[in-house]
Write a protein that holds these residues in place. Sequence first.
Motif, PDB file in Angstrom:
ATOM      1  N   THR A  44     -17.479  33.134  16.203  1.00 46.68           N
ATOM      2  CA  THR A  44     -16.822  35.202  15.863  1.00 46.68           C
ATOM      3  C   THR A  44     -17.709  35.807  16.717  1.00 46.68           C
ATOM      4  O   THR A  44     -17.380  36.925  17.049  1.00 46.68           O
ATOM      5  CB  THR A  44     -16.641  35.401  14.628  1.00 46.68           C
ATOM      6  N   ILE A  45     -19.128  35.811  16.481  1.00 44.57           N
ATOM      7  CA  ILE A  45     -19.789  36.870  17.190  1.00 44.57           C
ATOM      8  C   ILE A  45     -20.377  36.589  17.988  1.00 44.57           C
ATOM      9  O   ILE A  45     -20.106  37.313  19.663  1.00 44.57           O
ATOM     10  CB  ILE A  45     -20.807  37.044  15.862  1.00 44.57           C
ATOM     11  N   ASP A  46     -20.799  35.187  18.547  1.00 45.02           N
ATOM     12  CA  ASP A  46     -20.713  34.749  19.859  1.00 45.02           C
ATOM     13  C   ASP A  46     -20.201  34.526  20.687  1.00 45.02           C
ATOM     14  O   ASP A  46     -20.329  34.798  21.792  1.00 45.02           O
ATOM     15  CB  ASP A  46     -21.953  33.475  20.065  1.00 45.02           C
ATOM     16  N   ALA A  47     -18.288  34.290  20.533  1.00 42.07           N
ATOM     17  CA  ALA A  47     -17.829  34.343  21.707  1.00 42.07           C
ATOM     18  C   ALA A  47     -17.157  35.390  21.686  1.00 42.07           C
ATOM     19  O   ALA A  47     -17.543  36.058  23.166  1.00 42.07           O
ATOM     20  CB  ALA A  47     -16.208  33.912  21.274  1.00 42.07           C
ATOM     21  N   PHE A  48     -17.268  36.800  21.062  1.00 43.18           N
ATOM     22  CA  PHE A  48     -16.790  38.309  21.796  1.00 43.18           C
ATOM     23  C   PHE A  48     -17.890  38.731  22.089  1.00 43.18           C
ATOM     24  O   PHE A  48     -17.641  39.814  22.931  1.00 43.18           O
ATOM     25  CB  PHE A  48     -17.250  38.825  19.996  1.00 43.18           C
ATOM     26  N   ALA A  49     -19.378  38.283  21.879  1.00 46.19           N
ATOM     27  CA  ALA A  49     -20.439  38.922  21.863  1.00 46.19           C
ATOM     28  C   ALA A  49     -20.512  38.598  24.401  1.00 46.19           C
ATOM     29  O   ALA A  49     -20.500  39.526  25.022  1.00 46.19           O
ATOM     30  CB  ALA A  49     -21.652  38.847  21.971  1.00 46.19           C
ATOM     31  N   LEU A  50     -20.326  37.214  23.743  1.00 46.14           N
ATOM     32  CA  LEU A  50     -19.508  36.873  26.192  1.00 46.14           C
ATOM     33  C   LEU A  50     -18.370  37.562  26.087  1.00 46.14           C
ATOM     34  O   LEU A  50     -18.894  38.007  27.249  1.00 46.14           O
ATOM     35  CB  LEU A  50     -19.742  35.657  25.564  1.00 46.14           C
ATOM     36  N   CYS A  51     -17.773  37.731  25.596  1.00 47.34           N
ATOM     37  CA  CYS A  51     -15.630  38.261  26.220  1.00 47.34           C
ATOM     38  C   CYS A  51     -16.317  39.245  26.188  1.00 47.34           C
ATOM     39  O   CYS A  51     -15.668  39.982  27.137  1.00 47.34           O
ATOM     40  CB  CYS A  51     -15.159  37.763  24.891  1.00 47.34           C
TER      41      CYS A  51
ATOM     42  N   ALA B 108     -11.569  41.767  25.929  1.00 43.48           N
ATOM     43  CA  ALA B 108     -11.043  41.597  24.864  1.00 43.48           C
ATOM     44  C   ALA B 108     -11.117  40.273  24.259  1.00 43.48           C
ATOM     45  O   ALA B 108     -10.803  39.315  25.230  1.00 43.48           O
ATOM     46  CB  ALA B 108      -9.413  42.409  24.940  1.00 43.48           C
ATOM     47  N   CYS B 109     -11.562  39.835  23.394  1.00 41.35           N
ATOM     48  CA  CYS B 109     -10.595  38.549  22.432  1.00 41.35           C
ATOM     49  C   CYS B 109     -10.024  38.874  20.875  1.00 41.35           C
ATOM     50  O   CYS B 109      -9.714  39.962  20.805  1.00 41.35           O
ATOM     51  CB  CYS B 109     -12.163  37.662  22.792  1.00 41.35           C
ATOM     52  N   LEU B 110      -9.049  37.322  21.139  1.00 39.86           N
ATOM     53  CA  LEU B 110      -8.412  37.637  20.096  1.00 39.86           C
ATOM     54  C   LEU B 110      -8.816  35.775  19.424  1.00 39.86           C
ATOM     55  O   LEU B 110      -9.255  35.354  20.236  1.00 39.86           O
ATOM     56  CB  LEU B 110      -7.049  36.965  20.297  1.00 39.86           C
ATOM     57  N   LEU B 111      -9.835  36.212  18.293  1.00 41.57           N
ATOM     58  CA  LEU B 111     -10.575  34.884  17.920  1.00 41.57           C
ATOM     59  C   LEU B 111      -9.168  33.832  16.908  1.00 41.57           C
ATOM     60  O   LEU B 111      -9.479  34.798  15.526  1.00 41.57           O
ATOM     61  CB  LEU B 111     -11.571  35.700  16.892  1.00 41.57           C
ATOM     62  N   LYS B 112      -9.348  32.986  16.869  1.00 40.77           N
ATOM     63  CA  LYS B 112      -8.404  32.144  15.996  1.00 40.77           C
ATOM     64  C   LYS B 112      -9.077  31.201  15.393  1.00 40.77           C
ATOM     65  O   LYS B 112      -8.909  29.826  16.304  1.00 40.77           O
ATOM     66  CB  LYS B 112      -6.508  32.062  16.544  1.00 40.77           C
ATOM     67  N   GLY B 113      -9.869  31.637  13.836  1.00 35.35           N
ATOM     68  CA  GLY B 113     -10.694  30.507  13.934  1.00 35.35           C
ATOM     69  C   GLY B 113     -10.504  29.040  12.741  1.00 35.35           C
ATOM     70  O   GLY B 113      -8.936  30.095  12.278  1.00 35.35           O
TER      71      GLY B 113
END
Lengths: 417, 417
Positions: B128-135, B141-146
Amino acid sequence: MTDVRALAQAARIASRELACLDTSRKNEFLIDLAREISSREGEILAANAEDVGAARAAGLDEAKLARLALTPKSLAQLSDGVRQIAALPDPVGAVVKDYEVPSGLRVKRIRSPLGVICMIYEARPGVTIDAFALCFKAGNACLLKGGKEAARSNALLASLARGVLARHKLPEAATTSITGLDREAMRDLLALDEFIDLVIPRGGHELIRFVAQNSRIPTIQHYQGVCHVFVEASADLDLAVRICVNAKTSAPATCNAAECVLVDTRVASAFVPRLVRALGDAGVEVRGDEEVILLSGGGPHVRAATPDDFGREFLSLTLAMRVVDGLDEAIAHIHRYSSGHTEAILTRDQAVADAFCTRVQSSCVLVNASTRFNDGYQLGLGAEIGISTSRLHAFGPMGLEELTIQRFVVRGEGQTR
Amino acid sequence: MTDVRALAQAARIASRELACLDTSRKNEFLIDLAREISSREGEILAANAEDVGAARAAGLDEAKLARLALTPKSLAQLSDGVRQIAALPDPVGAVVKDYEVPSGLRVKRIRSPLGVICMIYEARPGVTIDAFALCFKAGNACLLKGGKEAARSNALLASLARGVLARHKLPEAATTSITGLDREAMRDLLALDEFIDLVIPRGGHELIRFVAQNSRIPTIQHYQGVCHVFVEASADLDLAVRICVNAKTSAPATCNAAECVLVDTRVASAFVPRLVRALGDAGVEVRGDEEVILLSGGGPHVRAATPDDFGREFLSLTLAMRVVDGLDEAIAHIHRYSSGHTEAILTRDQAVADAFCTRVQSSCVLVNASTRFNDGYQLGLGAEIGISTSRLHAFGPMGLEELTIQRFVVRGEGQTR
């Protein structure tokens, strides 16, 4: 029934050999293919004439008949195109990056073929040769699913290509023409992700939606161009008239033709009447917003735009036109209505041009040039398989490099983690 | 019910602002985000403890619980990772090519964000943090479906990130954590191709198949690694033992761990007994073909391989092993069974190494090094969002550059066609 699974598997096997071919062998084959097309002109035109006759009898419209028909001239162009592909640099094996990492490993990123590419297209039989030639040069095998109207032309061109492949001791499954698939069989084809790496649909809205909705394989869409030209306040208005007319009229049925002109309100009263007159002289019907109607004074070539006319791909001598309040409103309009294909700004203000190029994220953004330049040949790619409207892998014209992927090749001396 | 359409549309709008951000603003935000994660450690660990408690009560297995759990150490690593992303070069705006074409147009290919990226993942809340930071660093922008097991952790981490975004006057819709979607709502999400440019599924087989089958949006799969090590006749056998043991045991549950060793028949009698012994000492069970069984003399750690054991991702201390008749048979085995992720050859013969690197078209091919090096950090990308097994856009580790696309920006002086 066509066993698409077996055909796709054969393509996968062929692709492994194609990935390792020397450039010189690929080029010799392509030159021979070009020669074969020329020398068998009569036979190709006869098969094509049968297709055209049958399609005309079945009531195909004139625009599609024109795309279906081959002529001595179009065949000569096809053959020349293949020779040009032979002359282009081979993208396969190019070392894109080469560096050492702290562990001492030497890392190279090497351009490599995608593998197996499936093209799905409509009437144009020339694609059977030019898509194959591009895929082949980039080391890929291809499956070519053309339209049924072109069945005889496609079958002949594919068998001709396979004959040349056999003569060069190359795998015939490098190219496979597939015909006679119903929707169910198309779905089966689009599920073969173990054998096919990429699907490229080229054609009308319905075809592209069908592929996008049914493919389990990654697709790159070659979809519509709703292209805008923004005439900014500082534009050279003579240049602006020329470019707007050219962007609309030089090939109105292509995806890079302009569909909407946005005029900065600060030059609208000087520019709109001139542009509308020039467009009228060129046979273009203008669909204008209220201000355009008012400024142009109307006339037989001017009609009030309906809301549907913005964001519409006319593909004909019809153009939407709207007056906007500067850069922000122009960009807001583009964000709302553009298909992300091609946008142009006409301006003499460098800062405004820079802002436009950054904020408009279309595949090609042009300053003081016609939208018609978004094209692989015009942008120096040498050839193109189409213009991608997918924001992935390739965005804009797809040439040989865009038919490859980068792999990592790493050399060590016993490194472990 | 979650209105995924509205969330995706908000992400699209935010992405336009993110695409134009200065590097320094992005980095200042990321450094502040890292600080915030550290300073709110207690709160994060408490939310995560609730998730872990609920998951344990629901009977989640220990491996998944381990992935779900955050610790002071893993949070510190997460925070450090964000700082490292801040320190990496900004890929956006890089001019990859710059040339003039015969028409006089000046053509630049400029690295640009993909737009909106949707990650679909399972238990790991750190994503939730590292994918967002890279994107974010790459302007997306990112949508994160965990996964639902991590709902509390993900919600807290996303709201923390949004708080920092607001403080920096950046659009909060730069990141959106989505939870509580049933299968139907997931299908709706995967149909939003007008707002989402790319879907990255990361997780088990079932999740990835579901996404591939239902997505109308392009996907890049981060799928299984059935990685092979080929010990060629000229290999340094000491080095080969070390590398095979390392490739299997240093992190057996990762996708770049070796699952199968192929031994050239010319060194089999000298090598197989040594390797089997070393693997046994490391707690590895070997599933060997007849010759391996014969040469190793059996033992408690050796079992006869079933046909299913080749092409299998064990993700555990189990390894398939087979004797092959030289390079061709090794490559034929790899073509049949590999997932195209990572393959290594151990050899002292340069020509054989070159042939292997050309003919094996996996995302990463290594010579004399462990398969475990197929990793964004190890290969010098600085960070990675995962390892792509799709032969499109990005193949192998995906770092910041792989979260961008190249656009054409073209300047003219009134050119028309």
